[in-house]
Design a protein around this motif. Sequence first.
Motif, PDB file in Angstrom:
ATOM      1  N   ALA A  50     -32.486  -2.402 -36.508  1.00  0.00           N
ATOM      2  CA  ALA A  50     -32.393  -3.817 -35.977  1.00  0.00           C
ATOM      3  C   ALA A  50     -32.078  -4.604 -37.085  1.00  0.00           C
ATOM      4  CB  ALA A  50     -33.870  -4.008 -35.298  1.00  0.00           C
ATOM      5  N   ILE A  51     -31.376  -5.769 -36.568  1.00  0.00           N
ATOM      6  CA  ILE A  51     -30.867  -6.795 -37.348  1.00  0.00           C
ATOM      7  C   ILE A  51     -31.743  -7.866 -37.457  1.00  0.00           C
ATOM      8  CG2 ILE A  51     -28.765  -8.226 -37.904  1.00  0.00           C
ATOM      9  CD1 ILE A  51     -27.176  -6.174 -36.105  1.00  0.00           C
ATOM     10  N   ALA A  86     -30.333  -7.470 -32.370  1.00  0.00           N
ATOM     11  CA  ALA A  86     -31.210  -8.245 -33.091  1.00  0.00           C
ATOM     12  C   ALA A  86     -32.618  -7.617 -33.199  1.00  0.00           C
ATOM     13  CB  ALA A  86     -31.138  -9.719 -32.643  1.00  0.00           C
ATOM     14  N   VAL A  88     -36.211   1.464 -37.485  1.00  0.00           N
ATOM     15  CA  VAL A  88     -36.052   0.488 -36.340  1.00  0.00           C
ATOM     16  C   VAL A  88     -34.726   0.395 -35.596  1.00  0.00           C
ATOM     17  CG1 VAL A  88     -38.272  -0.709 -36.635  1.00  0.00           C
ATOM     18  CG2 VAL A  88     -36.022  -1.488 -37.865  1.00  0.00           C
ATOM     19  N   LEU A  89     -33.923   1.669 -35.835  1.00  0.00           N
ATOM     20  CA  LEU A  89     -32.548   1.853 -35.379  1.00  0.00           C
ATOM     21  C   LEU A  89     -31.438   0.635 -36.232  1.00  0.00           C
ATOM     22  CD1 LEU A  89     -33.533   2.948 -31.665  1.00  0.00           C
ATOM     23  CD2 LEU A  89     -33.233   4.576 -33.974  1.00  0.00           C
ATOM     24  N   MET A 147     -37.631 -12.344 -33.107  1.00  0.00           N
ATOM     25  CA  MET A 147     -37.118 -13.376 -32.195  1.00  0.00           C
ATOM     26  C   MET A 147     -38.228 -13.916 -31.182  1.00  0.00           C
ATOM     27  SD  MET A 147     -33.381 -12.683 -31.015  1.00  0.00           S
ATOM     28  CE  MET A 147     -33.713 -10.927 -30.578  1.00  0.00           C
ATOM     29  N   PRO A 189     -28.102  -5.200 -23.873  1.00  0.00           N
ATOM     30  CA  PRO A 189     -29.492  -5.226 -22.942  1.00  0.00           C
ATOM     31  C   PRO A 189     -30.259  -6.481 -22.851  1.00  0.00           C
ATOM     32  CG  PRO A 189     -29.624  -4.235 -25.004  1.00  0.00           C
ATOM     33  CD  PRO A 189     -28.445  -4.769 -25.084  1.00  0.00           C
ATOM     34  N   GLU A 190     -29.589  -7.535 -23.339  1.00  0.00           N
ATOM     35  CA  GLU A 190     -30.119  -8.957 -23.337  1.00  0.00           C
ATOM     36  C   GLU A 190     -30.629  -9.300 -22.178  1.00  0.00           C
ATOM     37  OE1 GLU A 190     -27.510  -8.189 -25.067  1.00  0.00           O
ATOM     38  OE2 GLU A 190     -27.510  -9.320 -27.178  1.00  0.00           O
ATOM     39  N   PHE A 247     -26.322 -18.690 -36.391  1.00  0.00           N
ATOM     40  CA  PHE A 247     -24.896 -18.096 -36.063  1.00  0.00           C
ATOM     41  C   PHE A 247     -23.783 -18.440 -36.872  1.00  0.00           C
ATOM     42  CE2 PHE A 247     -27.476 -17.372 -32.070  1.00  0.00           C
ATOM     43  CZ  PHE A 247     -27.474 -16.078 -32.188  1.00  0.00           C
ATOM     44  N   ILE A 254     -35.996  -7.986 -32.239  1.00  0.00           N
ATOM     45  CA  ILE A 254     -36.614  -8.807 -31.333  1.00  0.00           C
ATOM     46  C   ILE A 254     -38.042  -9.034 -31.862  1.00  0.00           C
ATOM     47  CG2 ILE A 254     -37.867  -8.101 -29.204  1.00  0.00           C
ATOM     48  CD1 ILE A 254     -35.664  -6.069 -28.691  1.00  0.00           C
ATOM     49  N   ASP A 255     -38.740  -8.433 -32.849  1.00  0.00           N
ATOM     50  CA  ASP A 255     -39.952  -8.791 -33.263  1.00  0.00           C
ATOM     51  C   ASP A 255     -39.833 -10.407 -34.039  1.00  0.00           C
ATOM     52  OD1 ASP A 255     -41.144  -6.623 -32.423  1.00  0.00           O
ATOM     53  OD2 ASP A 255     -40.816  -5.520 -34.444  1.00  0.00           O
ATOM     54  N   PHE A 261     -26.819   4.183 -30.925  1.00  0.00           N
ATOM     55  CA  PHE A 261     -26.757   2.765 -30.255  1.00  0.00           C
ATOM     56  C   PHE A 261     -25.948   1.691 -30.900  1.00  0.00           C
ATOM     57  CE2 PHE A 261     -30.824   5.132 -29.148  1.00  0.00           C
ATOM     58  CZ  PHE A 261     -30.553   5.082 -27.882  1.00  0.00           C
ATOM     59  N   LEU A 267     -26.018  -1.945 -29.708  1.00  0.00           N
ATOM     60  CA  LEU A 267     -26.668  -2.688 -28.443  1.00  0.00           C
ATOM     61  C   LEU A 267     -27.089  -4.136 -29.008  1.00  0.00           C
ATOM     62  CD1 LEU A 267     -29.664  -0.178 -27.331  1.00  0.00           C
ATOM     63  CD2 LEU A 267     -27.136  -0.271 -26.458  1.00  0.00           C
ATOM     64  N   VAL A 324     -28.467 -10.038 -41.868  1.00  0.00           N
ATOM     65  CA  VAL A 324     -27.376 -10.646 -41.653  1.00  0.00           C
ATOM     66  C   VAL A 324     -26.674 -11.235 -42.788  1.00  0.00           C
ATOM     67  CG1 VAL A 324     -26.048 -12.813 -40.378  1.00  0.00           C
ATOM     68  CG2 VAL A 324     -27.845 -11.265 -39.012  1.00  0.00           C
ATOM     69  N   GLY A 366     -27.218  -7.509 -30.403  1.00  0.00           N
ATOM     70  CA  GLY A 366     -26.419  -8.022 -31.748  1.00  0.00           C
ATOM     71  C   GLY A 366     -25.817  -7.015 -32.493  1.00  0.00           C
TER      72      GLY A 366
HETATM   73  N1  CO8 Z   1     -35.760  -4.899 -32.863  1.00  0.00           N
HETATM   74  C1  CO8 Z   1     -36.965  -4.569 -33.228  1.00  0.00           C
HETATM   75  N2  CO8 Z   1     -37.336  -3.185 -33.207  1.00  0.00           N
HETATM   76  C2  CO8 Z   1     -36.431  -2.263 -32.636  1.00  0.00           C
HETATM   77  C3  CO8 Z   1     -35.405  -2.552 -31.811  1.00  0.00           C
HETATM   78  C4  CO8 Z   1     -35.026  -4.169 -31.949  1.00  0.00           C
HETATM   79  N3  CO8 Z   1     -33.853  -4.534 -31.491  1.00  0.00           N
HETATM   80  N4  CO8 Z   1     -34.749  -1.479 -31.587  1.00  0.00           N
HETATM   81  C5  CO8 Z   1     -35.518  -0.410 -31.659  1.00  0.00           C
HETATM   82  N5  CO8 Z   1     -36.734  -0.934 -32.445  1.00  0.00           N
HETATM   83  C6  CO8 Z   1     -37.623  -0.287 -33.166  1.00  0.00           C
HETATM   84  C7  CO8 Z   1     -38.792   0.196 -32.027  1.00  0.00           C
HETATM   85  O1  CO8 Z   1     -39.624  -0.730 -31.549  1.00  0.00           O
HETATM   86  C8  CO8 Z   1     -39.399   1.442 -32.671  1.00  0.00           C
HETATM   87  O2  CO8 Z   1     -40.109   1.064 -33.378  1.00  0.00           O
HETATM   88  P1  CO8 Z   1     -41.577   1.905 -33.705  1.00  0.00           P
HETATM   89  O3  CO8 Z   1     -41.279   3.139 -33.924  1.00  0.00           O
HETATM   90  O4  CO8 Z   1     -42.438   0.886 -34.537  1.00  0.00           O
HETATM   91  O5  CO8 Z   1     -42.048   1.828 -32.265  1.00  0.00           O
HETATM   92  C9  CO8 Z   1     -37.981   2.102 -33.454  1.00  0.00           C
HETATM   93  O6  CO8 Z   1     -36.992   1.134 -33.442  1.00  0.00           O
HETATM   94  C10 CO8 Z   1     -37.543   3.313 -32.704  1.00  0.00           C
HETATM   95  O7  CO8 Z   1     -37.027   2.936 -31.211  1.00  0.00           O
HETATM   96  P2  CO8 Z   1     -37.444   3.593 -30.010  1.00  0.00           P
HETATM   97  O8  CO8 Z   1     -39.023   4.501 -30.239  1.00  0.00           O
HETATM   98  O9  CO8 Z   1     -37.627   2.598 -28.777  1.00  0.00           O
HETATM   99  O10 CO8 Z   1     -36.392   4.498 -29.852  1.00  0.00           O
HETATM  100  P3  CO8 Z   1     -35.823   5.211 -28.262  1.00  0.00           P
HETATM  101  O11 CO8 Z   1     -34.787   6.328 -28.762  1.00  0.00           O
HETATM  102  O12 CO8 Z   1     -36.948   5.629 -27.471  1.00  0.00           O
HETATM  103  O13 CO8 Z   1     -35.078   4.092 -27.846  1.00  0.00           O
HETATM  104  C11 CO8 Z   1     -33.606   2.044 -27.524  1.00  0.00           C
HETATM  105  C12 CO8 Z   1     -33.619   3.635 -28.264  1.00  0.00           C
HETATM  106  C13 CO8 Z   1     -33.113   2.453 -26.231  1.00  0.00           C
HETATM  107  C14 CO8 Z   1     -32.512   1.624 -28.442  1.00  0.00           C
HETATM  108  C15 CO8 Z   1     -34.734   1.320 -27.654  1.00  0.00           C
HETATM  109  O14 CO8 Z   1     -35.113   1.262 -29.016  1.00  0.00           O
HETATM  110  C16 CO8 Z   1     -34.642  -0.060 -27.091  1.00  0.00           C
HETATM  111  O15 CO8 Z   1     -34.293  -0.589 -26.100  1.00  0.00           O
HETATM  112  N6  CO8 Z   1     -34.326  -1.124 -28.181  1.00  0.00           N
HETATM  113  C17 CO8 Z   1     -34.052  -2.487 -27.878  1.00  0.00           C
HETATM  114  C18 CO8 Z   1     -32.696  -2.652 -27.575  1.00  0.00           C
HETATM  115  C19 CO8 Z   1     -32.131  -4.390 -27.279  1.00  0.00           C
HETATM  116  O16 CO8 Z   1     -32.669  -4.719 -26.411  1.00  0.00           O
HETATM  117  N7  CO8 Z   1     -31.443  -4.855 -27.969  1.00  0.00           N
HETATM  118  C20 CO8 Z   1     -30.910  -6.329 -27.806  1.00  0.00           C
HETATM  119  C21 CO8 Z   1     -31.688  -7.055 -28.940  1.00  0.00           C
HETATM  120  S1  CO8 Z   1     -31.637  -8.654 -28.449  1.00  0.00           S
HETATM  121  C22 CO8 Z   1     -30.363  -9.259 -29.238  1.00  0.00           C
HETATM  122  O17 CO8 Z   1     -29.617  -8.381 -29.864  1.00  0.00           O
HETATM  123  C23 CO8 Z   1     -29.679 -10.624 -29.041  1.00  0.00           C
HETATM  124  C24 CO8 Z   1     -28.466 -10.740 -30.141  1.00  0.00           C
HETATM  125  C25 CO8 Z   1     -28.580 -12.239 -30.315  1.00  0.00           C
HETATM  126  C26 CO8 Z   1     -27.851 -12.377 -31.797  1.00  0.00           C
HETATM  127  C27 CO8 Z   1     -28.972 -12.494 -32.702  1.00  0.00           C
HETATM  128  C28 CO8 Z   1     -28.664 -12.738 -34.263  1.00  0.00           C
HETATM  129  C29 CO8 Z   1     -29.772 -12.421 -35.202  1.00  0.00           C
END
Ligand code: CO8
Length: 258
Positions: free
Chosen positions: A28-29, A66, A25-26, A71, A131-132, A85, A68-69, A105, A107, A34, A109
């Motif tokens: 994801a934190i 972070a 899941v790349l 949150m 991307p929030e 935090f 997303i699932d 990436f 991105l 944490v 968190g």
């Molecule tokens: N959360 C959960 N799962 C994720 C996340 C994430 N942030 N990012 C990627 N994944 C998962 C995908 O769902 C996918 O899972 P599955 O294979 O089961 O479908 C897997 O990782 C691979 O991802 P992709 O298939 O989407 O890979 P791509 O190369 O097509 O795309 C991207 C890569 C562009 C990075 C895309 O995955 C993406 O847009 N991810 C979300 C990025 C994002 O919006 N991040 C911000 C999250 S909000 C946040 O961080 C708030 C911070 C506040 C602090 C929190 C403290 C705990």
Amino acid sequence: NNRFSFIDVSVEGSIGIVALNRPKVLNAINRPMVSEIVSIIEEFDRNDEVKVIVLCGHGRAFAAGADIDEMAEAGAIELELLNQFTEWDRLAWVKKPIIGAVQGFALGGGFELALCCDILFAAHDAEFGFPEISLGVMPGAGGTQRLTKLMGKSKAMEWLLTGDRMNAKEALHYGVINRIVAKELLQEETLKFANKIAKQAPLSLRLIKESVLKAVDYSVYEGMQYERKNFYLLFASKDQKEGMRAFQEKRRPNFEGE
Ligand code: CO8
């Protein structure tokens, strides 16, 4: 190190290495991740064998944010009571240098975690962003503050309001990262740099890091008072005597961290 579920931890010489390890899941934190990151970094901070800490990610990303699932269904009061935090904030108190190695990436968190590092190396394919905005939220672990201190108001505003990703070249241009490295060499070059710093007098490393971080928050006058106290403090160390004596005796110093 099977006490950790979401990170991979090792020590190479005097470098403590923490690798985020949820590549599917790349990286994801989630909250337990944490806790693991903060707990091992604080442990390294207290471990005399470790001089410098390296933070990196396994797989094709540093961290895509972070989890997303975790949150998606959260409520405001639940988050207020969870007060998650405060755990992140403890990273700001770590005394040893933390060097981040970013590939792919960083991105949301994940970018915020990278911004907690003191030095950042990035591979050519690194992409940074918040991307929030496209999720209907905003950064919550220091992103709006730390990015603005680094790039200035106008540029930070642009990246935060659009959610666009900046590539490694842009990140270097705006002073967000220190160096761009070929992807295959990222780990090697980061460790080389970490080892170079690790040879320096440990107490100087600590107090210089602390003083530089004060420059971000304090006025120049207050910061300089802080710097001066740290400067005087180093004269209580054996390493100061050793360092200056070694210079006079035209030999290499042997620093002990005391
Ligand atoms: N959360 C959960 N799962 C994720 C996340 C994430 N942030 N990012 C990627 N994944 C998962 C995908 O769902 C996918 O899972 P599955 O294979 O089961 O479908 C897997 O990782 C691979 O991802 P992709 O298939 O989407 O890979 P791509 O190369 O097509 O795309 C991207 C890569 C562009 C990075 C895309 O995955 C993406 O847009 N991810 C979300 C990025 C994002 O919006 N991040 C911000 C999250 S909000 C946040 O961080 C708030 C911070 C506040 C602090 C929190 C403290 C705990």
